[in-house]
Design a protein around this motif. Structure first.
Motif, mmCIF file in Angstrom:
data_model
loop_
_atom_site.group_PDB
_atom_site.id
_atom_site.type_symbol
_atom_site.label_atom_id
_atom_site.label_comp_id
_atom_site.label_asym_id
_atom_site.label_seq_id
_atom_site.Cartn_x
_atom_site.Cartn_y
_atom_site.Cartn_z
ATOM 1 N N THR A 1 -11.026 -2.507 -41.220
ATOM 2 C CA THR A 1 -12.036 -2.927 -40.251
ATOM 3 C C THR A 1 -11.334 -3.442 -39.005
ATOM 4 N N THR A 2 -12.068 -3.491 -37.925
ATOM 5 C CA THR A 2 -11.538 -4.072 -36.688
ATOM 6 C C THR A 2 -12.377 -5.261 -36.255
ATOM 7 N N LYS A 3 -13.308 -5.688 -37.120
ATOM 8 C CA LYS A 3 -14.211 -6.789 -36.781
ATOM 9 C C LYS A 3 -14.134 -7.895 -37.829
ATOM 10 N N ILE A 4 -14.053 -9.138 -37.364
ATOM 11 C CA ILE A 4 -13.952 -10.284 -38.265
ATOM 12 C C ILE A 4 -15.185 -10.397 -39.158
ATOM 13 N N GLU A 5 -16.378 -10.141 -38.601
ATOM 14 C CA GLU A 5 -17.587 -10.259 -39.421
ATOM 15 C C GLU A 5 -17.593 -9.255 -40.576
ATOM 16 N N ASN A 6 -17.055 -8.056 -40.323
ATOM 17 C CA ASN A 6 -16.966 -7.064 -41.399
ATOM 18 C C ASN A 6 -15.941 -7.479 -42.446
ATOM 19 N N LEU A 7 -14.846 -8.072 -41.994
ATOM 20 C CA LEU A 7 -13.830 -8.557 -42.924
ATOM 21 C C LEU A 7 -14.423 -9.620 -43.841
ATOM 22 N N ASN A 8 -15.166 -10.558 -43.256
ATOM 23 C CA ASN A 8 -15.791 -11.605 -44.062
ATOM 24 C C ASN A 8 -16.762 -11.012 -45.078
ATOM 25 N N GLY B 1 -7.200 -15.460 -47.129
ATOM 26 C CA GLY B 1 -6.623 -15.099 -48.420
ATOM 27 C C GLY B 1 -6.343 -13.628 -48.609
ATOM 28 N N VAL B 2 -6.691 -12.804 -47.595
ATOM 29 C CA VAL B 2 -6.385 -11.367 -47.659
ATOM 30 C C VAL B 2 -4.987 -11.180 -47.072
ATOM 31 N N THR B 3 -3.997 -11.150 -47.946
ATOM 32 C CA THR B 3 -2.602 -11.153 -47.483
ATOM 33 C C THR B 3 -1.903 -9.814 -47.671
ATOM 34 N N PHE B 4 -2.594 -8.822 -48.237
ATOM 35 C CA PHE B 4 -2.012 -7.509 -48.497
ATOM 36 C C PHE B 4 -2.404 -6.593 -47.347
ATOM 37 N N LEU B 5 -1.470 -6.337 -46.429
ATOM 38 C CA LEU B 5 -1.732 -5.548 -45.232
ATOM 39 C C LEU B 5 -1.125 -4.166 -45.374
ATOM 40 N N ASP B 6 -1.944 -3.141 -45.121
ATOM 41 C CA ASP B 6 -1.508 -1.761 -45.315
ATOM 42 C C ASP B 6 -1.457 -1.034 -43.978
ATOM 43 N N SER C 1 -3.053 -9.932 -52.772
ATOM 44 C CA SER C 1 -4.456 -10.339 -52.810
ATOM 45 C C SER C 1 -5.250 -9.203 -53.441
ATOM 46 N N ALA C 2 -6.294 -9.554 -54.197
ATOM 47 C CA ALA C 2 -7.059 -8.546 -54.931
ATOM 48 C C ALA C 2 -7.792 -7.587 -54.009
ATOM 49 N N GLN C 3 -7.897 -7.922 -52.749
ATOM 50 C CA GLN C 3 -8.417 -7.016 -51.727
ATOM 51 C C GLN C 3 -7.465 -7.051 -50.556
ATOM 52 N N GLY C 4 -7.115 -5.871 -50.066
ATOM 53 C CA GLY C 4 -6.198 -5.794 -48.943
ATOM 54 C C GLY C 4 -6.936 -5.462 -47.656
ATOM 55 N N LEU C 5 -6.163 -5.235 -46.613
ATOM 56 C CA LEU C 5 -6.718 -4.862 -45.311
ATOM 57 C C LEU C 5 -6.029 -3.596 -44.830
ATOM 58 N N GLY C 6 -6.803 -2.509 -44.738
ATOM 59 C CA GLY C 6 -6.273 -1.269 -44.183
ATOM 60 C C GLY C 6 -6.255 -1.352 -42.675
ATOM 61 N N LYS D 1 -5.692 -11.399 -33.844
ATOM 62 C CA LYS D 1 -6.630 -12.448 -34.265
ATOM 63 C C LYS D 1 -7.260 -12.091 -35.603
ATOM 64 N N LEU D 2 -7.643 -10.820 -35.760
ATOM 65 C CA LEU D 2 -8.239 -10.358 -37.013
ATOM 66 C C LEU D 2 -7.269 -10.496 -38.179
ATOM 67 N N ILE D 3 -6.017 -10.106 -37.962
ATOM 68 C CA ILE D 3 -5.008 -10.185 -39.025
ATOM 69 C C ILE D 3 -4.783 -11.638 -39.445
ATOM 70 N N HIS D 4 -4.676 -12.527 -38.481
ATOM 71 C CA HIS D 4 -4.498 -13.948 -38.818
ATOM 72 C C HIS D 4 -5.711 -14.496 -39.559
ATOM 73 N N HIS D 5 -6.895 -14.055 -39.155
ATOM 74 C CA HIS D 5 -8.108 -14.479 -39.849
ATOM 75 C C HIS D 5 -8.083 -14.001 -41.300
ATOM 76 N N ALA D 6 -7.675 -12.743 -41.499
ATOM 77 C CA ALA D 6 -7.599 -12.189 -42.850
ATOM 78 C C ALA D 6 -6.630 -12.996 -43.710
#
Length: 318
Positions: free
Chosen positions: A258-265, A51-56, A18-23, A42-47
């Motif tokens: 991030t650790t918050k869904i709203e920040n991820l969005n 469409g954020v599928t690149f997990l670091d 994904s063009a943006q990942g999740l640290g 829950k946050l990871i599944h939301h990501a």
């Protein structure tokens, strides 16, 4: 309408993310106490669903993600705690043991992208890469990356086995993708100076030079200028900062944590922010070399940035 997270090629070896990942560092290490595991799952599944599928992550962290289908999982080796001190290790036996441990801990059969987290300046990079190449051949990892390495180390490593990604070093001539970690300035470009007052005592960011009083007041001016520009663009300062990274090239992938869904969005929304050449020039003038005071880390913290290793001819295997 929700922002669509586009896909991108990371490097030239076939890795697509994904063009943006999740640290994931802040979920379990460094930024205060580990966050509740159910919330982070829950946050990871939301990501992933967004469409954020690149997990670091890394073996210095403790995260076991609960979904594997369609996910590109990056983890790291090379930093271990010995008698309360960080030790950097690139010895072949350790590389293999670390990989096996990560596979078991994450409950997976293969790691998509495996980084050397920091470069062991005692072990020729060819030796470390040789073991990583074996792990690729055995199907235990798919792609290889380096973090905080010098240009010469990157080239030597790439000669042993092609690299797919590198953190911090720009190596376009080798067909290597760039993964930008901490693209929001450890949270400063999201919250501004008020971030510092909200940090817990055990959050390592409290000791970062840029967040000390003598530097914070100066850096506040930069945040205010970014915020003003963001208001004109009808986005948040963090979205504007991420948009700048996204506009650096099709081979660059930021991994804001991030650790918050709203920040991820909100972070995902940065993909919809369009910048003109004038916008980019203005942002770069705001964040010029003299606009920010304070180093990335304290002087007593080793970063291994631009690390080189000894020549292969010096290596004597045990």
């Amino acid at each position: 309408m929700a922002t669509t997270v586009r896909r991108m090629k990371l490097g030239s070896q076939g890795l697509e993310v994904s063009a943006q990942g999740l640290g994931c560092m802040g979920m379990s290490a460094a930024y205060g106490l580990p966050k509740p595991e159910p919330d982070m799952i829950k946050l990871i599944h939301h990501a992933i669903n967004a469409g954020v599928t690149f997990l670091d992550t890394s073996d210095a962290l403790s995260l076991k993600e609960g979904a594997r289908e369609g996910v590109q999982l990056a983890t790291k080796f090379g930093v271990k705690l010995v008698s309360g001190q960080f030790d950097i290790c690139g010895d072949p036996s350790y590389v293999r043991a670390a990989c096996e441990a990560s596979l078991k801990r994450l409950d997976i059969d293969c790691i998509d992208l495996y980084y050397q987290h920091r470069i062991d300046t005692r072990v020729p990079i060819e030796v470390t890469m040789g073991e990583l190449r074996k792990l690729v051949e055995e199907g235990k990892i798919k792609f290889i990356g380096l973090s905080e390495a010098s240009a010469s180390t990157i080239r030597r490593a790439h000669a042993v086995h092609p690299l797919s990604a590198v953190q911090l070093e720009w190596s376009l001539e080798l067909g290597i993708g760039i993964v930008a970690y901490s693209p929001l300035g450890r949270g400063f470009l999201s919250s501004g100076p008020q971030l510092v007052g909200s940090l817990l005592d055990d959050d390592f960011r409290k000791n970062l030079p840029r967040f000390q009083p003598e530097n914070l007041e100066h850096n506040k001016t930069m945040f205010e200028r970014v915020s003003k520009m963001a208001a004109k663009k009808k986005c948040t300062p963090s979205q504007l900062a991420l948009a700048w990274v996204h506009h650096q090239g099709s081979d660059v992938c930021p991994i804001p944590g991030t650790t918050k869904i709203e920040n991820l969005n909100q972070n995902i929304g940065a993909l919809s922010v369009k910048l003109t050449l004038e916008d980019i020039a203005e942002l770069e003038s705001i964040a010029s070399a003299d606009a920010v005071k304070g180093d990335r880390y304290s002087s007593n913290v080793a970063t291994w940035k631009d690390s080189d290793t000894p020549p292969l001819s010096s290596w004597k295997a045990e």
